[in-house]
Design a protein around this motif. Structure first.
Motif, PDB file in Angstrom:
ATOM      1  N   MET A 111       0.821  -1.191   0.000  1.00 11.32           N
ATOM      2  CA  MET A 111       0.000   0.000   0.000  1.00 11.32           C
ATOM      3  C   MET A 111       0.862   1.250   0.000  1.00 11.32           C
ATOM      4  N   SER A 112       2.012   1.209   0.606  1.00  9.74           N
ATOM      5  CA  SER A 112       2.839   2.400   0.702  1.00  9.74           C
ATOM      6  C   SER A 112       3.504   2.710  -0.628  1.00  9.74           C
ATOM      7  N   SER A 113       3.558   3.991  -0.943  1.00 10.84           N
ATOM      8  CA  SER A 113       4.203   4.423  -2.170  1.00 10.84           C
ATOM      9  C   SER A 113       5.711   4.538  -1.983  1.00 10.84           C
ATOM     10  N   ARG A 114       6.168   4.463  -0.748  1.00  8.03           N
ATOM     11  CA  ARG A 114       7.573   4.590  -0.399  1.00  8.03           C
ATOM     12  C   ARG A 114       8.153   5.956  -0.750  1.00  8.03           C
ATOM     13  N   LYS A 115       7.286   6.949  -0.935  1.00 11.05           N
ATOM     14  CA  LYS A 115       7.763   8.311  -1.149  1.00 11.05           C
ATOM     15  C   LYS A 115       8.138   8.907   0.197  1.00 11.05           C
ATOM     16  N   GLU A 116       9.092   9.822   0.152  1.00  6.75           N
ATOM     17  CA  GLU A 116       9.468  10.523   1.377  1.00  6.75           C
ATOM     18  C   GLU A 116       8.409  11.570   1.689  1.00  6.75           C
ATOM     19  N   ALA A 117       8.053  11.672   2.937  1.00  5.67           N
ATOM     20  CA  ALA A 117       7.043  12.648   3.353  1.00  5.67           C
ATOM     21  C   ALA A 117       7.597  14.063   3.304  1.00  5.67           C
ATOM     22  N   ILE A 118       6.770  14.980   2.836  1.00  2.77           N
ATOM     23  CA  ILE A 118       7.112  16.390   2.777  1.00  2.77           C
ATOM     24  C   ILE A 118       7.025  17.004   4.170  1.00  2.77           C
ATOM     25  N   CYS A 119       6.075  16.510   4.938  1.00  2.00           N
ATOM     26  CA  CYS A 119       5.854  16.941   6.314  1.00  2.00           C
ATOM     27  C   CYS A 119       5.261  15.740   7.041  1.00  2.00           C
ATOM     28  N   GLU A 120       5.634  15.527   8.286  1.00  2.00           N
ATOM     29  CA  GLU A 120       5.137  14.359   9.010  1.00  2.00           C
ATOM     30  C   GLU A 120       4.974  14.656  10.491  1.00  2.00           C
ATOM     31  N   ILE A 121       4.148  13.839  11.131  1.00  2.00           N
ATOM     32  CA  ILE A 121       3.962  13.910  12.581  1.00  2.00           C
ATOM     33  C   ILE A 121       3.768  12.495  13.104  1.00  2.00           C
ATOM     34  N   GLU A 122       3.856  12.370  14.410  1.00  2.00           N
ATOM     35  CA  GLU A 122       3.531  11.118  15.080  1.00  2.00           C
ATOM     36  C   GLU A 122       2.789  11.489  16.351  1.00  2.00           C
ATOM     37  N   THR A 123       1.722  10.761  16.643  1.00  2.00           N
ATOM     38  CA  THR A 123       0.946  11.029  17.839  1.00  2.00           C
ATOM     39  C   THR A 123       0.584   9.707  18.506  1.00  2.00           C
ATOM     40  N   LYS A 124       0.400   9.761  19.804  1.00  2.00           N
ATOM     41  CA  LYS A 124       0.101   8.565  20.591  1.00  2.00           C
ATOM     42  C   LYS A 124      -1.373   8.539  20.976  1.00  2.00           C
ATOM     43  N   VAL A 125      -1.944   7.353  20.940  1.00  2.00           N
ATOM     44  CA  VAL A 125      -3.304   7.117  21.431  1.00  2.00           C
ATOM     45  C   VAL A 125      -3.269   5.832  22.248  1.00  2.00           C
ATOM     46  N   SER A 126      -3.945   5.842  23.370  1.00  2.00           N
ATOM     47  CA  SER A 126      -4.160   4.615  24.124  1.00  2.00           C
ATOM     48  C   SER A 126      -5.574   4.157  23.770  1.00  2.00           C
TER      49      SER A 126
END
Length: 141
Positions: free
Chosen positions: A1-16
């Motif tokens: 599914m992933s295009s393997r392109k590099e992200a222009i902008c990214e984030i990571e967030t946590k959820v429980s």
């Protein structure tokens, strides 16, 4: 599914994973992963100061026109998950990829993407190129 392109902008967030997101077996109901994508998408757009309110103020709506989800393994009540989101296309559409992993072991749980297009709020017509403001917010123009 992933295009393997590099992200222009990214984030990571946590959820429980909360109890109300699970089925009677304590497994996250499949539709809630789309909600987790939305949580990350909002944080990602806020990072570039172009959240939904700012989009409308700039004269455009950005409806989701395509959504893909690949379920790899389940998450369960109380599990800490990390949701990564990255913008990988912006010129003619806004494509954001997502990857949900277990916070502690790093195993991939779910991945997918959304595609949004700009719609002119005055005419109701879809734009065939992303408005300049998006490129400005991304620091490209």
């Amino acid at each position: 599914m992933s295009s393997r392109k590099e992200a222009i902008c990214e984030i990571e967030t946590k959820v429980s994973v909360p109890f109300f997101d699970t089925d009677p077996m304590g497994v996250t109901w499949h539709g809630n992963y789309i909600k987790y994508f939305e949580i990350a998408r909002c944080k990602l757009l806020d990072k570039i100061d172009f959240g939904y309110i700012k989009m409308v103020e700039a004269g455009h709506s950005w409806p989701v026109v395509d959504l893909r989800v690949k379920y790899v393994k389940p998450s369960i009540f109380g599990q800490d998950i990390l949701i990564w989101a990255g913008i990988i296309e912006y010129e003619n559409r806004l494509k954001i990829e997502y990857r949900i992993t277990d916070q502690h072991g790093g195993e991939v749980i779910t991945k997918g993407f959304t595609i949004q297009v700009a719609v002119d709020n005055q005419t109701g017509e879809m734009c065939f190129a992303s408005p300049t403001i998006l490129k400005t917010k991304l620091g490209i123009e």
